[in-house]
Design a protein around this motif. Structure first.
Motif, PDB file in Angstrom:
ATOM      1  N   LEU A 296       0.828  -1.209   0.000  1.00 40.20           N
ATOM      2  CA  LEU A 296       0.000   0.000   0.000  1.00 40.20           C
ATOM      3  C   LEU A 296       0.857   1.251   0.000  1.00 40.20           C
ATOM      4  N   PRO A 297       0.322   2.334  -0.599  1.00 42.54           N
ATOM      5  CA  PRO A 297       1.080   3.580  -0.569  1.00 42.54           C
ATOM      6  C   PRO A 297       1.060   4.181   0.833  1.00 42.54           C
ATOM      7  N   GLY A 298       2.084   4.950   1.148  1.00 37.40           N
ATOM      8  CA  GLY A 298       2.167   5.602   2.460  1.00 37.40           C
ATOM      9  C   GLY A 298       3.581   6.122   2.616  1.00 37.40           C
ATOM     10  N   THR A 299       3.697   7.220   3.349  1.00 38.32           N
ATOM     11  CA  THR A 299       5.013   7.850   3.523  1.00 38.32           C
ATOM     12  C   THR A 299       5.251   8.114   4.999  1.00 38.32           C
ATOM     13  N   ALA A 300       6.485   7.878   5.426  1.00 36.28           N
ATOM     14  CA  ALA A 300       6.850   8.245   6.797  1.00 36.28           C
ATOM     15  C   ALA A 300       7.412   9.657   6.769  1.00 36.28           C
ATOM     16  N   GLU A 301       6.873  10.512   7.631  1.00 44.07           N
ATOM     17  CA  GLU A 301       7.374  11.897   7.668  1.00 44.07           C
ATOM     18  C   GLU A 301       8.869  11.887   8.008  1.00 44.07           C
ATOM     19  N   ARG A 302       9.226  11.077   9.034  1.00 43.03           N
ATOM     20  CA  ARG A 302      10.644  10.867   9.366  1.00 43.03           C
ATOM     21  C   ARG A 302      10.875   9.384   9.534  1.00 43.03           C
ATOM     22  N   TYR A 303      12.009   8.882   9.090  1.00 46.83           N
ATOM     23  CA  TYR A 303      12.280   7.436   9.076  1.00 46.83           C
ATOM     24  C   TYR A 303      13.674   7.186   9.616  1.00 46.83           C
ATOM     25  N   LEU A 304      13.764   6.194  10.504  1.00 49.75           N
ATOM     26  CA  LEU A 304      15.068   5.814  11.038  1.00 49.75           C
ATOM     27  C   LEU A 304      15.207   4.298  10.997  1.00 49.75           C
ATOM     28  N   ALA A 305      16.291   3.809  10.393  1.00 50.87           N
ATOM     29  CA  ALA A 305      16.587   2.372  10.434  1.00 50.87           C
ATOM     30  C   ALA A 305      17.386   2.119  11.709  1.00 50.87           C
ATOM     31  N   LEU A 306      16.821   1.341  12.625  1.00 52.47           N
ATOM     32  CA  LEU A 306      17.486   1.061  13.908  1.00 52.47           C
ATOM     33  C   LEU A 306      18.372  -0.166  13.740  1.00 52.47           C
ATOM     34  N   THR A 307      19.688   0.061  13.692  1.00 55.35           N
ATOM     35  CA  THR A 307      20.617  -1.049  13.450  1.00 55.35           C
ATOM     36  C   THR A 307      21.503  -1.318  14.659  1.00 55.35           C
TER      37      THR A 307
ATOM     38  N   GLY B  64      -4.020  -4.732  -6.792  1.00 51.78           N
ATOM     39  CA  GLY B  64      -3.133  -3.770  -7.469  1.00 51.78           C
ATOM     40  C   GLY B  64      -3.725  -2.392  -7.429  1.00 51.78           C
ATOM     41  N   GLY B  65      -2.990  -1.458  -6.842  1.00 52.07           N
ATOM     42  CA  GLY B  65      -3.416  -0.057  -6.840  1.00 52.07           C
ATOM     43  C   GLY B  65      -4.408   0.303  -5.756  1.00 52.07           C
ATOM     44  N   ALA B  66      -4.689  -0.601  -4.816  1.00 55.60           N
ATOM     45  CA  ALA B  66      -5.656  -0.272  -3.751  1.00 55.60           C
ATOM     46  C   ALA B  66      -5.030   0.675  -2.734  1.00 55.60           C
ATOM     47  N   THR B  67      -5.897   1.383  -2.010  1.00 49.19           N
ATOM     48  CA  THR B  67      -5.427   2.167  -0.866  1.00 49.19           C
ATOM     49  C   THR B  67      -5.826   1.419   0.402  1.00 49.19           C
ATOM     50  N   GLY B  68      -5.194   1.797   1.519  1.00 46.22           N
ATOM     51  CA  GLY B  68      -5.534   1.173   2.795  1.00 46.22           C
ATOM     52  C   GLY B  68      -6.999   1.417   3.152  1.00 46.22           C
ATOM     53  N   ARG B  69      -7.499   2.596   2.814  1.00 43.25           N
ATOM     54  CA  ARG B  69      -8.894   2.907   3.166  1.00 43.25           C
ATOM     55  C   ARG B  69      -9.863   2.026   2.380  1.00 43.25           C
ATOM     56  N   GLU B  70      -9.514   1.707   1.132  1.00 42.48           N
ATOM     57  CA  GLU B  70     -10.391   0.813   0.341  1.00 42.48           C
ATOM     58  C   GLU B  70     -10.416  -0.585   0.981  1.00 42.48           C
ATOM     59  N   ILE B  71      -9.254  -1.028   1.449  1.00 44.96           N
ATOM     60  CA  ILE B  71      -9.221  -2.349   2.103  1.00 44.96           C
ATOM     61  C   ILE B  71     -10.031  -2.313   3.392  1.00 44.96           C
ATOM     62  N   LEU B  72      -9.893  -1.222   4.148  1.00 48.56           N
ATOM     63  CA  LEU B  72     -10.639  -1.101   5.403  1.00 48.56           C
ATOM     64  C   LEU B  72     -12.150  -1.121   5.133  1.00 48.56           C
ATOM     65  N   THR B  73     -12.582  -0.359   4.126  1.00 46.20           N
ATOM     66  CA  THR B  73     -14.021  -0.292   3.813  1.00 46.20           C
ATOM     67  C   THR B  73     -14.543  -1.671   3.423  1.00 46.20           C
TER      68      THR B  73
ATOM     69  N   LEU C 257      -1.747   0.177   6.283  1.00 44.06           N
ATOM     70  CA  LEU C 257      -1.340   1.594   6.189  1.00 44.06           C
ATOM     71  C   LEU C 257      -2.486   2.392   5.590  1.00 44.06           C
ATOM     72  N   LEU C 258      -3.067   3.285   6.396  1.00 44.53           N
ATOM     73  CA  LEU C 258      -4.207   4.039   5.886  1.00 44.53           C
ATOM     74  C   LEU C 258      -3.765   5.333   5.231  1.00 44.53           C
ATOM     75  N   ASP C 259      -2.646   5.825   5.640  1.00 39.67           N
ATOM     76  CA  ASP C 259      -2.299   7.175   5.215  1.00 39.67           C
ATOM     77  C   ASP C 259      -0.821   7.423   5.425  1.00 39.67           C
TER      78      ASP C 259
ATOM     79  N   VAL D 266      -9.806  -4.436  -4.525  1.00 40.54           N
ATOM     80  CA  VAL D 266      -9.735  -5.104  -3.220  1.00 40.54           C
ATOM     81  C   VAL D 266     -10.615  -6.339  -3.226  1.00 40.54           C
ATOM     82  N   GLY D 267     -10.213  -7.372  -2.496  1.00 36.68           N
ATOM     83  CA  GLY D 267     -11.085  -8.540  -2.413  1.00 36.68           C
ATOM     84  C   GLY D 267     -10.636  -9.496  -1.341  1.00 36.68           C
ATOM     85  N   THR D 268     -11.340 -10.648  -1.280  1.00 36.37           N
ATOM     86  CA  THR D 268     -10.870 -11.759  -0.445  1.00 36.37           C
ATOM     87  C   THR D 268     -10.218 -12.760  -1.389  1.00 36.37           C
ATOM     88  N   TYR D 269      -9.253 -13.503  -0.861  1.00 31.17           N
ATOM     89  CA  TYR D 269      -8.498 -14.450  -1.697  1.00 31.17           C
ATOM     90  C   TYR D 269      -9.402 -15.631  -2.066  1.00 31.17           C
TER      91      TYR D 269
END
Ligand SMILES: Cc1cc2nc3c(=O)[nH]c(=O)nc-3n(C[C@H](O)[C@H](O)[C@H](O)COP(=O)(O)OP(=O)(O)OC[C@H]3O[C@@H](n4cnc5c(N)ncnc54)[C@H](O)[C@@H]3O)c2cc1C
Length: 338
Positions: free
Chosen positions: A16-27, A303-312, A53-55, A289-292
């Motif tokens: 799903l699409p979504g962006t982290a405003e700030r991202y840290l890889a904890l190694t 393909g191309g779904a958003t988190g909100r479409e899956i939630l709905t 991921l909704l947003d 969106v669907g069930t398998y």
């Protein structure tokens, strides 16, 4: 080093699409001693296989990438078949870890092979499959408690339940850094599940080894679950509902084929996939969106779904099951960015 506006689309198995405003890889654990970790980040991310991921995710996303597998102790070092305690870094891939243990002759996780995600997330929902759960083999969970510091929690302090733990109930309190697990040098196989028995019979295995069980589970999972790299999903979207025995008796009077697993004398677990299937929604689809089509419990992104479409769509599935059976489904996946 924190990065800004990092795409999470390749870091979640729903794709799903979504962006982290700030991202840290904890190694490295020393990164936790910095000022940002006095309070919890917005999101602690492992393999992204149990989130929706909704947003956009505001604030900080910490991607747990702590490695390392270490043999801590053996009940009897002279006996290769003695039990072992292994410490595993939270960022280690769960399935790779299970394969590694089998290669070493350390047994106990063969039923949990092929579950996606990281070792650090395994205690969060007490991962389980085919009659086994990770909590059965947890000796200790190493955590960073925000505002407090490093701690080691005993299994009792983790309050494990069916697909549940205090880590799930108190998100943002702890970051799991490593897990101590107990493995056996001798076989203690769990082959009670009908599907495992049928697959072992199909493979002509009469006296199975842990590797045979791992192969049987791998074959079953591959035949039932979509590969998220090609069809985005998070495995089981809902938990199997646990209902009072009176509800089960009411349902069985109407649906005599209903499968069930007794929990105790008062409660019964029902397979959510069966309920969704019987509600006529196996393989159902709404846009992307669907069930398998081979396992109704799995929601898929065609393909191309958003988190909100899956939630709905999942809310529609939930409502149909409630209307037909009077049973309320509970989500297994965690909503992010709500
Ligand atoms: C195809 C498929 C099949 C699956 N089959 C099963 C199955 O058989 N059984 C089962 O139980 N699950 C199954 N799952 C669900 C999933 O694989 C597990 O829940 C897994 O443990 C999630 O790990 P992750 O690293 O991807 O966690 P993420 O999805 O990244 O995170 C899940 C939750 O854990 C938290 N978290 C992650 N890492 C940490 C950490 N280090 N410290 C604190 N919190 C953390 C996150 O904040 C989030 O709340 C399946 C998923 C898929 C896609």
């Amino acid at each position: 080093m924190t990065q800004k506006n990092v795409s999470l689309s390749r870091l979640n198995t729903f794709n799903l699409p979504g962006t982290a405003e700030r991202y840290l890889a904890l190694t490295d654990l020393r990164q936790l001693e910095g000022k940002p970790f006095l309070k919890a980040p917005e999101l602690i991310l492992g393999g992204g296989s149990n989130i929706l991921l909704l947003d956009h995710v505001p604030g900080l996303t910490v991607h747990v990438c702590l490695g390392g597998i270490k043999l801590l102790s053996e009940a009897n070092p002279a006996d290769p078949k003695a039990d072992k305690i292994i410490r595993v870094g939270a960022g280690v891939d769960w399935n790779q870890f299970v394969r590694y243990t089998l290669d070493q002759g350390w047994y106990g996780f063969e039923n949990l092979i092929l579950i996606p995600g990281t070792v650090g997330a395994a205690p969060v929902q007490n991962i389980g499959a085919y009659g086994a759960e990770v909590a059965e083999r947890i000796e200790a969970v190493h955590v960073w408690e925000f505002g407090v510091g490093a701690r080691i929690l005993s299994p009792d302090e983790c309050e494990f339940g069916y697909r549940d733990s205090r880590f799930k109930r108190e998100p943002g309190r702890f970051l799991i850094t490593a897990v101590d697990l107990r493995l056996n040098g001798r076989h203690e196989l769990k082959t009670g599940y009908g599907a495992i028995q049928s697959e072992l019979a199909r493979l002509n295995v009469e006296d199975p080894t842990p590797n045979d069980v791992a192969l049987a589970v791998t074959n079953i999972r591959r035949s039932k679950l979509p590969d998220w790299k090609f069809l985005g999903n998070s495995g089981s979207f809902f938990k199997n509902p646990v209902v009072p025995i009176s509800d089960f008796q009411r349902l069985r009077a109407e649906y005599d084929q209903i499968p069930s697993y007794p929990i105790d004398e008062t409660q019964v677990k029902l397979p959510a996939g069966w309920l969704i299937d019987q509600a006529g929604l196996k393989g159902a689809r709404s846009g992307p969106v669907g069930t398998y089509d081979k396992q109704a419990l799995v929601m898929v992104n065609h393909g191309g779904a958003t988190g909100r479409e899956i939630l709905t769509f999942s809310e529609h599935v939930k409502a149909e099951v409630l209307a037909k059976f009077g049973v309320t489904l509970e989500r297994e996946v965690r909503l992010i960015g709500e």
